[in-house]
Design a protein around this motif. Sequence first.
Motif, PDB file in Angstrom:
ATOM      1  N   GLU A   1      -4.194  -7.972  -7.953  1.00 52.07           N
ATOM      2  CA  GLU A   1      -4.821  -6.738  -7.458  1.00 52.07           C
ATOM      3  C   GLU A   1      -5.671  -6.951  -6.209  1.00 52.07           C
ATOM      4  OE1 GLU A   1      -5.937  -8.504  -9.918  1.00 52.07           O
ATOM      5  OE2 GLU A   1      -8.074  -8.240 -10.260  1.00 52.07           O
TER       6      GLU A   1
ATOM      7  N   LYS B   1      -4.881  -9.035  -3.630  1.00 49.21           N
ATOM      8  CA  LYS B   1      -4.154  -9.604  -2.495  1.00 49.21           C
ATOM      9  C   LYS B   1      -4.194  -8.652  -1.305  1.00 49.21           C
ATOM     10  CE  LYS B   1      -1.104 -12.880  -4.679  1.00 49.21           C
ATOM     11  NZ  LYS B   1       0.261 -13.351  -4.820  1.00 49.21           N
ATOM     12  N   ILE B   2      -4.878  -9.097  -0.250  1.00 50.70           N
ATOM     13  CA  ILE B   2      -5.108  -8.215   0.900  1.00 50.70           C
ATOM     14  C   ILE B   2      -3.891  -8.128   1.811  1.00 50.70           C
ATOM     15  CG2 ILE B   2      -6.499  -7.931   2.999  1.00 50.70           C
ATOM     16  CD1 ILE B   2      -8.899  -8.847   1.497  1.00 50.70           C
TER      17      ILE B   2
ATOM     18  N   SER C   1      -0.696  -8.663   1.009  1.00 50.30           N
ATOM     19  CA  SER C   1       0.572  -8.564   0.281  1.00 50.30           C
ATOM     20  C   SER C   1       0.911  -7.079   0.130  1.00 50.30           C
ATOM     21  CB  SER C   1       0.374  -9.248  -1.073  1.00 50.30           C
ATOM     22  OG  SER C   1       1.386  -8.918  -1.922  1.00 50.30           O
ATOM     23  N   LEU C   2       1.913  -6.611   0.890  1.00 51.85           N
ATOM     24  CA  LEU C   2       2.262  -5.190   0.864  1.00 51.85           C
ATOM     25  C   LEU C   2       2.796  -4.820  -0.520  1.00 51.85           C
ATOM     26  CD1 LEU C   2       3.996  -4.713   4.331  1.00 51.85           C
ATOM     27  CD2 LEU C   2       1.752  -3.882   3.643  1.00 51.85           C
ATOM     28  N   ILE C   3       2.236  -3.773  -1.092  1.00 50.99           N
ATOM     29  CA  ILE C   3       2.567  -3.399  -2.468  1.00 50.99           C
ATOM     30  C   ILE C   3       4.055  -3.011  -2.605  1.00 50.99           C
ATOM     31  CG2 ILE C   3       1.856  -0.948  -2.306  1.00 50.99           C
ATOM     32  CD1 ILE C   3       0.555  -1.454  -5.170  1.00 50.99           C
TER      33      ILE C   3
ATOM     34  N   TRP D   1      -3.678  -1.255   8.589  1.00 53.01           N
ATOM     35  CA  TRP D   1      -2.490  -0.672   7.964  1.00 53.01           C
ATOM     36  C   TRP D   1      -2.022  -1.567   6.813  1.00 53.01           C
ATOM     37  CZ3 TRP D   1       2.575  -1.743   6.831  1.00 53.01           C
ATOM     38  CH2 TRP D   1       3.348  -0.643   6.428  1.00 53.01           C
ATOM     39  N   VAL D   2      -2.009  -2.859   7.084  1.00 54.90           N
ATOM     40  CA  VAL D   2      -1.602  -3.809   6.030  1.00 54.90           C
ATOM     41  C   VAL D   2      -2.603  -3.760   4.867  1.00 54.90           C
ATOM     42  CG1 VAL D   2      -1.286  -6.258   5.477  1.00 54.90           C
ATOM     43  CG2 VAL D   2      -0.304  -5.337   7.574  1.00 54.90           C
ATOM     44  N   ILE D   3      -3.887  -3.735   5.195  1.00 49.70           N
ATOM     45  CA  ILE D   3      -4.907  -3.728   4.129  1.00 49.70           C
ATOM     46  C   ILE D   3      -4.738  -2.508   3.221  1.00 49.70           C
ATOM     47  CG2 ILE D   3      -7.391  -3.443   3.656  1.00 49.70           C
ATOM     48  CD1 ILE D   3      -7.933  -5.233   6.112  1.00 49.70           C
TER      49      ILE D   3
ATOM     50  N   ASN E   1      -2.203  -0.665   2.705  1.00 44.40           N
ATOM     51  CA  ASN E   1      -0.906  -0.616   2.013  1.00 44.40           C
ATOM     52  C   ASN E   1      -0.656  -1.855   1.154  1.00 44.40           C
ATOM     53  OD1 ASN E   1       0.554   1.915   2.901  1.00 44.40           O
ATOM     54  ND2 ASN E   1      -0.162   1.080   4.849  1.00 44.40           N
ATOM     55  N   SER E   2      -1.695  -2.641   0.988  1.00 49.41           N
ATOM     56  CA  SER E   2      -1.559  -3.862   0.183  1.00 49.41           C
ATOM     57  C   SER E   2      -1.962  -3.590  -1.266  1.00 49.41           C
ATOM     58  CB  SER E   2      -2.470  -4.949   0.754  1.00 49.41           C
ATOM     59  OG  SER E   2      -3.820  -4.584   0.535  1.00 49.41           O
ATOM     60  N   ASN E   3      -1.799  -4.598  -2.098  1.00 49.45           N
ATOM     61  CA  ASN E   3      -2.277  -4.496  -3.487  1.00 49.45           C
ATOM     62  C   ASN E   3      -3.768  -4.166  -3.493  1.00 49.45           C
ATOM     63  OD1 ASN E   3       0.262  -5.358  -4.053  1.00 49.45           O
ATOM     64  ND2 ASN E   3      -0.326  -7.285  -4.999  1.00 49.45           N
ATOM     65  N   PHE E   4      -4.496  -4.856  -2.611  1.00 46.32           N
ATOM     66  CA  PHE E   4      -5.939  -4.646  -2.512  1.00 46.32           C
ATOM     67  C   PHE E   4      -6.262  -3.188  -2.146  1.00 46.32           C
ATOM     68  CE2 PHE E   4      -9.649  -4.673   0.434  1.00 46.32           C
ATOM     69  CZ  PHE E   4     -10.639  -5.023  -0.469  1.00 46.32           C
TER      70      PHE E   4
ATOM     71  N   LYS F   1      -4.479  -0.518  -2.704  1.00 49.27           N
ATOM     72  CA  LYS F   1      -4.230   0.366  -3.860  1.00 49.27           C
ATOM     73  C   LYS F   1      -5.331   0.202  -4.904  1.00 49.27           C
ATOM     74  CE  LYS F   1      -0.401   2.693  -3.309  1.00 49.27           C
ATOM     75  NZ  LYS F   1      -0.565   3.634  -2.273  1.00 49.27           N
ATOM     76  N   THR F   2      -5.812  -1.039  -5.049  1.00 46.35           N
ATOM     77  CA  THR F   2      -6.903  -1.285  -5.996  1.00 46.35           C
ATOM     78  C   THR F   2      -8.139  -0.484  -5.576  1.00 46.35           C
ATOM     79  OG1 THR F   2      -6.046  -3.473  -6.479  1.00 46.35           O
ATOM     80  CG2 THR F   2      -8.355  -3.113  -7.007  1.00 46.35           C
TER      81      THR F   2
END
Lengths: 244, 333
Positions: free
Chosen positions: A109, A111-112, A114-116, B188-190, B192-195, B197-198
Motif C-alpha cells: 500500500e 509503494k510510491i 508502483s502504478l496500481i 502523476w505517478v504518485i 496513480n500509484s498504490n500509495f 490510492k492509499t
Amino acid sequence: MILETQNLRKYFGEVHAVDNVNFKVKEEEIVAIIGPNGAGKTTLVNVITGYLKPDGGKIIFMGKDITNASIYERIRAGIVRSFQLVNIFEGLSAFDNIRVAINSRERKEGKIFSLIDRDTTVTKEALQILDLFGLPKDTLARDLPHGDRKLLDVATAFALKPKLLLLDEPTSGVSTREKNKIMDVIIPAARKEKVSLVVIEHDMDIVFNYSDRIVVMHQGKILFEGKPDEVREHTEVKRVLLVG
Amino acid sequence: MISRKGLISIIRKYPIYTLIIIILLTLPIYAPSFFVIQIAYGLIFGITGLAFNLLLGYTGLLSFGHAGFFAFGAYMMSLPIRHTGIVHTLEVYLAFAFITSAALGALLGLICARRTRIFFSILNLSFGLIIYSFFLKFWGFTGGADGTHVPTPPLLGMKFAVDKEYWMTHIYYYYILAAFFICLAIFWVIVNSNFGKTLQAIRDNEIRAQFTGIRIYRYRHIAYIISVAFTGLAGCLWAPLNGHTAPEIAWWTYSGDIVMLTILGGYQYFIGPVIGGLVFNVFKIYTIGYTVYWMLLLGIILLILIFFIPRGLVGLGISIYNRLTHKKGSSKG
C-alpha cells in the motif's frame, strides 16, 4: 479454538457493557451473536478487534494473547471486521476499494512509484472478488445501492483474507429479500475461504438459517449459547428476546 | 521512446493538453516578455498547487501554511548565498531546498499528520506564521523585512552571457518548464500509484482505512513530507526568477492564494492546480494593473466558482467539452 476471550470486561462508568465474557469461536465456525439492544454485542466485537481497550480479561487468538495488540497487529494476525453502518471508501470505485485492501494485505500500500493499474496480480484477484460478490467494477462506492454497499463492505474485509471475520449487522437497513441475497453470498464465500465468522444480527430468520452456533447476550453477559434448535427452545432466551 | 503512431494517438486523445503544451513550448517566440515571465511564475505556482493538492485533493487535508514552506524553500537559496557570498549552480540549491524542506516536513508532520480538519489547517497556519516571523525578526541572519537579494545562478553548471530579461524569458523559462514537466510526471505517478490510492482511501474513510490495515498516520506523514518538499522546491525555483526573497511571501495571505488557485483550477482533478496556478497568476497580475480593487474582483470570481462551478475551471472545461461532444453525437442522430 481460533478465538477465546477469558473474563473479558469493558465498563462505561456504571454500565457493564461486557461483563466477564468467555466467548469462544472454533475454526471455520459460523457464530451468531444475538441479544436485545444494549446487550453488549457490538462492544464485544469492538474490544476483540481493538477498536476499544478492555478493562480486564484476556483475548487469545490462535493461541496468542492479543489483548494489548494494536488494530494493525490484529489485522495482520487475521482478525477483520465490518461495521454496523456501511464503512467503505466512498470516492473510490468498488474495484479500487478491493484493490486498496489487497494492497494492504500484501503490504504494497505504500509503494510510491508502483502504478496500481500495472499490478496484474492484484487486478486479477480484485476482479475475482468483485465477481464472487456480484459487484460492478467501475461504479463509485457512493453510487452503489445500499445492499451492494453492504456487500462491498464485506467484500473489502474478505480481500484481507481473514482467519476470523466479525460482521456487525451485515444486513441492517436492507429488504428481507436482499438480506437473504447478502447472506447467500457471504456464507458460501466464508465456507470456501475457510473463514471463521462471527455475525451480530437482529433478524432471527437469518440467525437460525445461517449459523452453526448462537451466542445470546444480555446485559453484558452471555446468557446462553448453543445450536440454533437449542436456542429456539430456551425459555429464558425467548423471554429476553421478546421483552428486551 | 514513443513511436510516431503512439504520439498521434496521444495527440488525438488529449487535444487540449497537446495544445497547452505546444503553447508553453513556443511561448517565448511570440509572447511579450512580461507575459512569458508571468507564465513562468504560473508554472512555479502550478508545482506548488500540485504539492498542495496532494494533501487537499488526495488526502483530504487543507493546509493554510504552505506559503511558509514556499518561502522556506526560497530562503534555502538566498541564505547560503547571503552568508557565503558564493553562487553555485541552481541544482545545488534545488537539492538543498528539497532536502531541508523534506526534513522540515518530517519534523512538522510528526504533529500535523495526527490532526485533521480545522486542527490541521490551523496548525499549518501557525507553522507558516512562525516561519514568517523567523524570516522577519532574525534580520541579522535573514535580512529582516528588507529580505535578501538572489543573484542569477548558473544553470546546469553553465553561466549565460545574456541580459537578465533574455535569461528570464528564454533560458530560465525553459528551465522552469522542464522542472514543471518533471514534477508533473512525478506527481502523476504518485497519485496513480498504490500509495496514491492509499491516500485517497484515508481521505474517504479513516476508520475503514485503519481496519484495512493501513497505517494512516504513517502515510499522511509521508504525503505531508512530499508536499512540503515540493513546495520548498517550487520556492527555490521562484527565488532567482524574482531576484529577491522577503518574509511577506510566507505571510498567510499567500497561503490563501495557494488555496485559491487550487480551488480555481479544481482540486478534484490532477491537472486542476496547474491550470489554477497559470490562470490565477495571470489574472492577478493583469487585474492589479487595471484596478486597485483586484481583490474584490477575485473574491467575486471565487464566490461564483464556489456556488456555480464547484469543480473549478477544469471541471467547467470538462462539462463544456462533454456537452459539445454530446451535441455532436445527437446531431449525428
